[in-house]
Scaffold this motif. Structure first.
Motif, mmCIF file in Angstrom:
data_model
loop_
_atom_site.group_PDB
_atom_site.id
_atom_site.type_symbol
_atom_site.label_atom_id
_atom_site.label_comp_id
_atom_site.label_asym_id
_atom_site.label_seq_id
_atom_site.Cartn_x
_atom_site.Cartn_y
_atom_site.Cartn_z
ATOM 1 N N ASP A 80 0.923 -1.036 -0.050
ATOM 2 C CA ASP A 80 -0.008 0.032 -0.214
ATOM 3 C C ASP A 80 0.925 1.205 -0.010
ATOM 4 O OD1 ASP A 80 0.733 0.744 2.659
ATOM 5 O OD2 ASP A 80 -0.655 -0.742 3.244
ATOM 6 N N ALA A 81 0.310 2.294 -0.110
ATOM 7 C CA ALA A 81 1.033 3.844 -0.332
ATOM 8 C C ALA A 81 1.928 4.123 0.748
ATOM 9 C CB ALA A 81 0.078 4.738 -0.610
ATOM 10 N N ASP A 82 1.385 3.467 2.042
ATOM 11 C CA ASP A 82 2.298 4.040 3.164
ATOM 12 C C ASP A 82 3.400 3.093 3.259
ATOM 13 O OD1 ASP A 82 0.655 6.030 4.109
ATOM 14 O OD2 ASP A 82 -0.284 4.644 5.678
ATOM 15 N N ARG A 83 3.535 1.926 2.923
ATOM 16 C CA ARG A 83 4.649 0.901 2.881
ATOM 17 C C ARG A 83 5.498 1.469 1.780
ATOM 18 N NH1 ARG A 83 2.630 -4.587 5.898
ATOM 19 N NH2 ARG A 83 1.224 -3.573 7.065
ATOM 20 N N ARG A 84 4.915 1.580 0.425
ATOM 21 C CA ARG A 84 5.815 1.937 -0.574
ATOM 22 C C ARG A 84 6.914 2.973 -0.312
ATOM 23 N NH1 ARG A 84 4.450 0.382 -5.781
ATOM 24 N NH2 ARG A 84 5.043 2.580 -6.531
ATOM 25 N N VAL A 85 6.274 3.949 0.249
ATOM 26 C CA VAL A 85 7.346 5.260 0.249
ATOM 27 C C VAL A 85 8.882 4.791 0.701
ATOM 28 C CG1 VAL A 85 7.919 7.454 1.441
ATOM 29 C CG2 VAL A 85 5.679 6.730 0.830
ATOM 30 N N GLU A 86 9.005 4.092 1.660
ATOM 31 C CA GLU A 86 10.223 3.643 2.302
ATOM 32 C C GLU A 86 10.923 2.316 1.633
ATOM 33 O OE1 GLU A 86 10.731 5.514 6.484
ATOM 34 O OE2 GLU A 86 8.920 4.462 6.414
ATOM 35 N N ALA A 87 10.338 1.747 0.638
ATOM 36 C CA ALA A 87 10.613 0.332 0.073
ATOM 37 C C ALA A 87 11.832 0.752 -0.513
ATOM 38 C CB ALA A 87 9.877 -0.086 -1.082
ATOM 39 N N TYR A 88 13.022 -0.230 -0.566
ATOM 40 C CA TYR A 88 14.365 -0.243 -1.129
ATOM 41 C C TYR A 88 14.830 -1.326 -1.519
ATOM 42 C CZ TYR A 88 16.473 -1.725 3.144
ATOM 43 O OH TYR A 88 16.729 -2.575 4.377
ATOM 44 N N ARG A 89 15.792 -1.576 -2.400
ATOM 45 C CA ARG A 89 16.585 -2.673 -2.688
ATOM 46 C C ARG A 89 17.918 -2.478 -2.644
ATOM 47 N NH1 ARG A 89 14.542 -5.370 -7.750
ATOM 48 N NH2 ARG A 89 13.406 -6.634 -6.643
ATOM 49 N N LEU A 90 18.684 -3.311 -1.802
ATOM 50 C CA LEU A 90 20.258 -3.019 -1.624
ATOM 51 C C LEU A 90 20.742 -4.516 -2.194
ATOM 52 C CD1 LEU A 90 22.552 -1.949 -0.283
ATOM 53 C CD2 LEU A 90 22.193 -3.136 1.756
ATOM 54 N N GLU A 91 21.589 -4.207 -3.301
ATOM 55 C CA GLU A 91 22.157 -5.280 -4.109
ATOM 56 C C GLU A 91 23.611 -5.230 -3.727
ATOM 57 O OE1 GLU A 91 20.069 -6.709 -7.845
ATOM 58 O OE2 GLU A 91 20.143 -4.347 -7.836
ATOM 59 N N VAL A 92 24.505 -6.212 -3.065
ATOM 60 C CA VAL A 92 25.743 -6.330 -2.949
ATOM 61 C C VAL A 92 26.418 -7.318 -3.616
ATOM 62 C CG1 VAL A 92 27.863 -6.099 -1.334
ATOM 63 C CG2 VAL A 92 25.539 -5.067 -0.930
ATOM 64 N N SER A 93 27.411 -6.854 -4.602
ATOM 65 C CA SER A 93 28.121 -8.111 -5.467
ATOM 66 C C SER A 93 29.741 -7.865 -5.095
ATOM 67 C CB SER A 93 28.039 -7.784 -6.755
ATOM 68 O OG SER A 93 28.402 -6.753 -7.456
ATOM 69 N N GLU A 94 30.439 -8.597 -5.619
ATOM 70 C CA GLU A 94 32.071 -8.483 -5.339
ATOM 71 C C GLU A 94 32.669 -7.387 -6.105
ATOM 72 O OE1 GLU A 94 33.653 -12.124 -6.477
ATOM 73 O OE2 GLU A 94 33.170 -13.119 -4.472
ATOM 74 N N LYS A 95 31.866 -6.842 -6.975
ATOM 75 C CA LYS A 95 31.834 -5.685 -7.927
ATOM 76 C C LYS A 95 31.689 -4.237 -7.288
ATOM 77 C CE LYS A 95 32.084 -8.272 -12.160
ATOM 78 N NZ LYS A 95 31.951 -8.207 -13.550
ATOM 79 N N GLY A 96 30.442 -4.098 -6.310
ATOM 80 C CA GLY A 96 30.003 -3.127 -5.809
ATOM 81 C C GLY A 96 28.554 -3.094 -5.281
ATOM 82 N N ILE A 97 28.052 -1.791 -4.903
ATOM 83 C CA ILE A 97 26.733 -1.950 -4.271
ATOM 84 C C ILE A 97 25.996 -0.939 -4.993
ATOM 85 C CG2 ILE A 97 25.588 -0.775 -2.367
ATOM 86 C CD1 ILE A 97 28.255 -1.105 -0.525
ATOM 87 N N ALA A 98 24.794 -1.663 -4.929
ATOM 88 C CA ALA A 98 23.573 -0.887 -5.960
ATOM 89 C C ALA A 98 22.433 -0.552 -4.801
ATOM 90 C CB ALA A 98 23.102 -1.402 -7.208
ATOM 91 N N LEU A 99 22.061 0.634 -4.741
ATOM 92 C CA LEU A 99 21.046 0.663 -3.549
ATOM 93 C C LEU A 99 19.695 1.543 -4.504
ATOM 94 C CD1 LEU A 99 19.536 1.071 -0.888
ATOM 95 C CD2 LEU A 99 21.143 3.106 -0.446
ATOM 96 N N SER A 100 18.775 1.051 -4.482
ATOM 97 C CA SER A 100 17.490 1.755 -5.311
ATOM 98 C C SER A 100 16.519 1.685 -4.629
ATOM 99 C CB SER A 100 17.119 0.636 -6.612
ATOM 100 O OG SER A 100 18.460 0.294 -7.258
ATOM 101 N N ALA A 101 15.608 2.883 -4.832
ATOM 102 C CA ALA A 101 14.296 3.285 -3.870
ATOM 103 C C ALA A 101 13.420 3.788 -4.930
ATOM 104 C CB ALA A 101 14.856 3.851 -2.700
ATOM 105 N N LEU A 102 12.262 3.905 -4.283
ATOM 106 C CA LEU A 102 11.149 4.733 -5.127
ATOM 107 C C LEU A 102 11.194 6.331 -4.770
ATOM 108 C CD1 LEU A 102 8.098 2.421 -4.588
ATOM 109 C CD2 LEU A 102 9.598 2.562 -6.684
ATOM 110 N N THR A 103 11.698 6.503 -3.567
ATOM 111 C CA THR A 103 11.884 7.958 -3.389
ATOM 112 C C THR A 103 13.399 8.059 -2.252
ATOM 113 O OG1 THR A 103 11.112 7.365 -0.866
ATOM 114 C CG2 THR A 103 9.467 7.765 -2.644
#
Length: 709
Positions: A80-103
């Motif tokens: 729902d809208a309240d939970r989406r605001v702070e949703a994120y994905r953190l991907e860590v590989s041996e090559k680096g870090i990718a942090l993605s979010a909607l906001t």
């Protein structure tokens, strides 16, 4: 390798390997790539932590940490809208870090997870390879209450060591909140006086600005009408109201006083205290006060408390006492009616929201965007109201919301709720009703469940484990988690973000079970092994805070109990001050069972001695400020507990020789305080230390009067 993060993440996939990057002076400088300026705040926090640099565009080559604000995350579609605001994905590989979010706020929460996962080794940060998808259970999570009594009274982190130390400490605590995804802090109350002490407004704005950078909103509380603190005499309200006390006068401000809405239980006294909603000049004066506060302090939340009519029946009676002009404008006695209380308060709340939103932005603060208003009372409900009351209360809030209409930042405050008669969670049902009317308003739940110096002063209270009953709330305020309750702060953070404390939550199948469970949790009687057993959440939380060895000692200290189950005294205000007030009142004393009271204070003294022994051991192996302060406060609490025990002996007539021992204890206690504490107040009340010498000054004449009798 097991990865333990507090609060727990929703989805985690561990992968082989680690990513290592320079994290300090020397060597190559790590680059943090941002493609959107909204990501800069999170990037700067990461850069500060690891002495990296923020890059974009042509500088992107070789950047090892990448922050992205994206239009969609595949897992977030179900939220729902309240939970989406702070949703994120953190991907860590041996090559680096990718942090993605909607906001931008989602990136902040992902950065907090990264900070917990990374360990420092030989000038580098090492992060295990993972993919994390994460989101909160509630939009705003007030897992800490820094006032000594729910929404009012003393600052728990004002330790009498001066404004500079207090400022530094509170910023450290805000950093702690950021690290554990607490984004709402119950900060100050009760009143809107911007000149409460010299420099108040500037100091508050420094705190609110610092908090905003971390994606945290600070809550400030005061009256919008009612002003019960100005005429209700009690230990809780000893400091008085910090703001203007408006009275019903027509014409305002110099006309004669008159009665309007008010509490039946107050014998009509409350009916003159700024309760009239048809008095436009009175409301204008109140609005100007609130505008000054918002402009000067820049709050994230304002908790606007009106007449303290919490339950349906009392609110109904209060509304029926309205004045003739209110009755002419809103003739219906029905709370839910458009020409009744719902219409009257909708008009007032709408005006408040509109005029505060119209205040001009200042720097990075915009009242229209950043300020949320929690309207609390009349009618904030109680879980034990029976019959069809909840259905009627939902109808009231539905109509109130419809009459206000679409508006950002409007939230209705209420107390904890569990199941209705049909077995549905009440707050979720109300959320569904409010969503149907389309006004966009939310619900705030203030859960007074112990550890709050209102119900109990339990230092290990687990009322947060019932937070899942408040599903549907926009914000949840667990009314504990102040000084000496740092492990509870972690428990609250976990329950509000992930839905459990390390996987555990307090369950109940129906209303009767939920009420019974709540009744066990509030006084600290419910002790599930998953929380309090060896290696349980509490031990792990203390280890997370203070390291394994000191943490286990602190876990033992905070959970200390006497043989009769009493808790230690680490805060004098309320635990001791309330008892001194009772002993000073002849009518109150007539209702005391002296044998039980003696057992109580003997037990509290014993528990404090046990806690002090473990806390001193922890302080011997750690220089942590919170551990050392806890040990120092326990020593003060031990002496106060002994003094109260001796007062009880004197008052009960069981031991007239106790006077000599009491004089010695009180004299030693005063000497100890004056020698070992600065007692330099930041706020006018001075936190808990601000009441220590005041309380000693009350004990001496009380003891003298007892001997004379």
């Amino acid at each position: 390798m097991k990865i333990e993060i507090i609060p727990g993440v929703k989805e985690i996939i561990s992968r082989p390997g680690e990513f290592c990057f320079p994290a300090g002076p020397g060597g190559s400088v790590t680059g943090i790539l941002i493609a959107d300026e909204q990501a800069r705040r999170s990037a700067e926090l990461i850069a500060e932590r690891y002495q990296a640099r923020v890059v974009s565009g042509a500088q992107a080559a070789g950047a090892q940490i990448r922050l992205n604000i994206v239009p969609e995350l595949d897992f977030a579609g179900k939220l729902d809208a309240d939970r989406r605001v702070e949703a994120y994905r953190l991907e860590v590989s041996e090559k680096g870090i990718a942090l993605s979010a909607l906001t931008a706020e989602g990136l902040l929460r992902g950065a907090a997870t990264l900070f917990q996962m990374a360990r420092l080794e030989n000038g580098s940060a090492v992060v295990p390879c993972v993919v994390i998808n994460d989101w909160p259970n509630f939009r705003y999570r007030c897992g800490v209450d820094w006032l000594l009594n729910v929404e009012i009274n003393r600052w728990s982190y004002d330790w009498g060591d001066g404004r500079g130390a207090c400022l530094k400490r509170i910023k450290r605590k805000l950093d702690f909140c950021f690290a554990h995804k607490i984004n709402m802090v119950w900060f100050d109350g009760f009143g809107w006086n911007t000149e409460r002490f010299p420099g108040y407004a500037a100091l508050m704005q420094e705190f609110t600005s610092y908090a905003r950078r971390l994606g945290i909103k600070l809550v400030f509380a005061g009256y919008s009408g009612g002003y019960g603190m100005s005429y209700q005499v009690s230990e809780i309200y000893k400091g008085g109201y910090f703001g203007n006390v408006y009275r019903n006068r027509r014409p305002y401000p110099d006309g004669a006083e008159y009665d309007c809405c008010g509490l039946p239980k107050c014998g009509g006294k409350s009916r003159r205290y700024g309760t009239c909603l048809s008095n436009e000049s009175l409301k204008r004066a109140k609005l100007e006060e609130l505008k000054r506060f918002v402009s000067a302090v820049q709050p994230g939340f304002m908790y606007l408390h009106d007449i303290d009519a919490g339950v349906w029946q009392v609110a109904q009676e209060a509304w029926k006492q309205r004045c003739g002009e209110c009755r002419q404008r809103w003739p219906s006695d029905e709370l839910s009616a458009a020409d009744g209380q719902a219409g009257a308060y909708a008009s007032w709340f709408k005006q408040l929201r509109s005029e505060l939103s119209a205040l001009p932005p200042s720097g990075d603060y915009s009242p229209a965007r950043d300020l949320y208003l929690i309207f609390i009372s009349p009618l904030y409900t109680s879980y034990d109201e029976g019959g069809d009351i909840w259905e009627r209360e939902m109808q009231y809030f539905d109509n109130l919301s419809r009459l206000i209409g679409p508006a950002h930042g409007v939230i209705y405050g209420m107390r904890e709720q569990f199941y209705d008669d049909k077995g549905r969670k009440k707050i979720l049902s109300l959320r569904e009703v409010l969503e149907k009317n389309g006004s966009g308003h939310g619900i705030d739940v203030a859960a007074f469940g112990g550890g709050d110096n209102y119900i109990t002063d339990d230092l290990a209270n687990i009322s947060g484990t019932m937070a899942h009953f408040y599903d549907g709330a926009r914000s949840v305020h667990i009314a504990n988690g102040g000084v000496h309750e740092e492990p509870v702060q972690l428990l609250n953070a976990d329950c509000l973000w992930s839905g459990s404390a390390g996987g555990y939550r307090a369950n109940a199948a129906n209303q009767a079970e939920a009420v019974a469970l709540w009744g066990e949790i509030a006084p600290g009687k419910y002790k599930p092994a998953e929380i309090f057993g060896a290696g349980g959440f509490f031990d792990r939380a203390c280890g997370h805070l203070w390291g394994r060895e000191a943490g286990l000692l602190m876990s033992r200290a905070i959970q200390a109990r006497s043989r009769n189950g009493r808790m230690p005294v680490s805060r004098v205000w309320w635990a001791v001050t309330r008892m001194i007030t009772r002993l000073s009142d002849a009518q109150a004393c007539s209702q005391i069972n002296w044998g039980e009271e003696l057992e109580h204070w003997t037990g509290r003294e014993q528990a404090t001695i046990l806690a002090l022994e473990s806390a001193r051991q922890a302080a011997g192996i750690s220089d942590d400020e919170d551990i050392r302060w806890f040990a120092r406060c326990l020593e003060v609490g031990r002496q106060f507990a002994e003094a109260v025990k001796l007062l009880v002996l004197l008052k009960s007539g069981r031991d007239k020789t106790a006077r000599a021992r009491l004089d010695r204890v009180v004299n030693d206690l005063e000497a100890h305080i004056r020698k070992n504490f600065k007692l330099e107040k930041t706020d006018v009340l001075g936190g808990d230390p601000g009441c220590w010498l005041e309380t000693i000054a009350q004990i001496r004449p009380l003891a003298e009067s007892l001997v004379k009798k």
